[in-house]
Design a protein around this motif. Structure first.
Motif, PDB file in Angstrom:
ATOM      1  N   ARG A  97      -8.708   5.690   5.502  1.00  0.00           N
ATOM      2  CA  ARG A  97      -7.482   5.931   4.734  1.00  0.00           C
ATOM      3  C   ARG A  97      -7.819   6.064   3.261  1.00  0.00           C
ATOM      4  NH1 ARG A  97      -4.189   0.839   5.692  1.00  0.00           N
ATOM      5  NH2 ARG A  97      -6.284  -0.060   5.729  1.00  0.00           N
ATOM      6  N   THR A 157      -0.591   5.414   0.525  1.00  0.00           N
ATOM      7  CA  THR A 157      -1.757   5.311   1.410  1.00  0.00           C
ATOM      8  C   THR A 157      -1.548   6.225   2.601  1.00  0.00           C
ATOM      9  OG1 THR A 157      -2.142   3.018   0.729  1.00  0.00           O
ATOM     10  CG2 THR A 157      -3.200   3.760   2.766  1.00  0.00           C
ATOM     11  N   THR A 209      -5.961   5.304  -0.517  1.00  0.00           N
ATOM     12  CA  THR A 209      -4.855   4.799  -1.318  1.00  0.00           C
ATOM     13  C   THR A 209      -4.927   5.437  -2.700  1.00  0.00           C
ATOM     14  OG1 THR A 209      -4.773   2.676  -0.164  1.00  0.00           O
ATOM     15  CG2 THR A 209      -3.828   2.750  -2.373  1.00  0.00           C
ATOM     16  N   LEU A 223       0.813  -1.213   0.000  1.00  0.00           N
ATOM     17  CA  LEU A 223       0.000   0.000   0.000  1.00  0.00           C
ATOM     18  C   LEU A 223       0.849   1.268   0.000  1.00  0.00           C
ATOM     19  CD1 LEU A 223      -2.881  -0.959   2.480  1.00  0.00           C
ATOM     20  CD2 LEU A 223      -2.867  -1.061  -0.020  1.00  0.00           C
ATOM     21  N   ASN A 224       2.128   1.114   0.096  1.00  0.00           N
ATOM     22  CA  ASN A 224       3.057   2.258   0.044  1.00  0.00           C
ATOM     23  C   ASN A 224       4.332   1.812  -0.648  1.00  0.00           C
ATOM     24  OD1 ASN A 224       1.887   4.647   1.725  1.00  0.00           O
ATOM     25  ND2 ASN A 224       1.531   2.833   3.007  1.00  0.00           N
ATOM     26  N   ILE A 250       2.184   3.785  -5.426  1.00  0.00           N
ATOM     27  CA  ILE A 250       1.027   3.557  -4.561  1.00  0.00           C
ATOM     28  C   ILE A 250       1.309   4.219  -3.215  1.00  0.00           C
ATOM     29  CG2 ILE A 250      -0.452   1.812  -3.490  1.00  0.00           C
ATOM     30  CD1 ILE A 250       0.559  -0.158  -5.646  1.00  0.00           C
TER      31      ILE A 250
END
Length: 218
Positions: free
Chosen positions: A53, A29, A55, A11-12, A27
């Motif tokens: 959150r 988040t 994304t 996610l990061n 990506i």
């Protein structure tokens, strides 16, 4: 198409083309703040940031091409290009596959394509031909044109591999991958923390996966 994750947190992370190392997507988040007109903004922002959150998936130019908004681990809104979709709407309407430790989620762009989630890994399968069209390779090393499992945890990188489909964008494939992988981890590997990873991730062989799917009924 083969992308390499530059970080273990899907996610990061950046997604780079494995062949060239060129940036494909990024990506990110972050907490997503929702402010209400009838509540104290400071208090509400603090509460919402714990559970809500966003994304963002950006292309190589830095433009946002897709978004996922989360409430905890639940996606509540998805944007792909200019299309705004519900979490259910991004997948197909045909019956899913649920058999023991196999969870199959249909895609909306092809009635024969299913994301197949197992405790050991995630695969995009053409259920009609029983051909693998995509796979998430965890903790892997690239040797020539092949990906092999790294001998120890953390030594390799994660890779996302898939064949281009004529009626779906790369962005939609990435979005649905993220959604199903988060679901897979929460279903088969529950653990504390938003981004903590199980200590060992091992991909199951494709031959074994196909054998299990042959015994699966829709």
């Amino acid at each position: 198409m083969l992308f390499k994750f530059t970080k273990s947190d899907i996610l990061n992370s950046s997604l780079v083309h494995s062949e060239t190392g060129a940036l494909g997507y990024t990506i990110l988040t972050r907490p997503h703040f929702i402010r209400g007109v009838d509540k104290d903004s400071d208090t509400e922002s603090e509460d919402d940031s714990r559970d809500t959150r966003r994304t963002a998936i950006c292309n190589k130019a830095g433009s946002v091409v897709a978004e996922i908004k989360w409430k905890g681990f639940q996606p509540i809104e998805i944007v792909i290009g200019k299309e705004r979709i519900s979490a259910k709407g991004v997948f197909g309407r045909q019956s899913g596959i649920l058999s023991g430790n196999v969870l199959g989620i249909p895609t909306r762009f092809d009635t024969d394509y299913f994301w197949m989630a197992l405790p050991e890994g995630l695969t995009l399968l053409d259920h009609d031909s029983n051909q693998v069209k995509g796979q998430f390779h965890t903790n892997s090393l690239r040797v020539g044109d092949r990906l092999i499992a790294a001998p120890i945890p953390g030594l390799g990188h994660d890779y996302l591999e898939f064949e281009i489909h004529p009626v779906v964008s790369v962005e939609e494939l990435i979005v649905t991958f993220i959604l199903v992988e988060v679901l897979r981890r929460s279903r088969f590997h529950p653990y504390p923390g938003d981004h903590d990873r199980p200590k060992i991730w091992r991909a199951k062989s494709l031959a074994s996966l196909r054998q299990r799917l042959r015994r699966t009924t829709l």
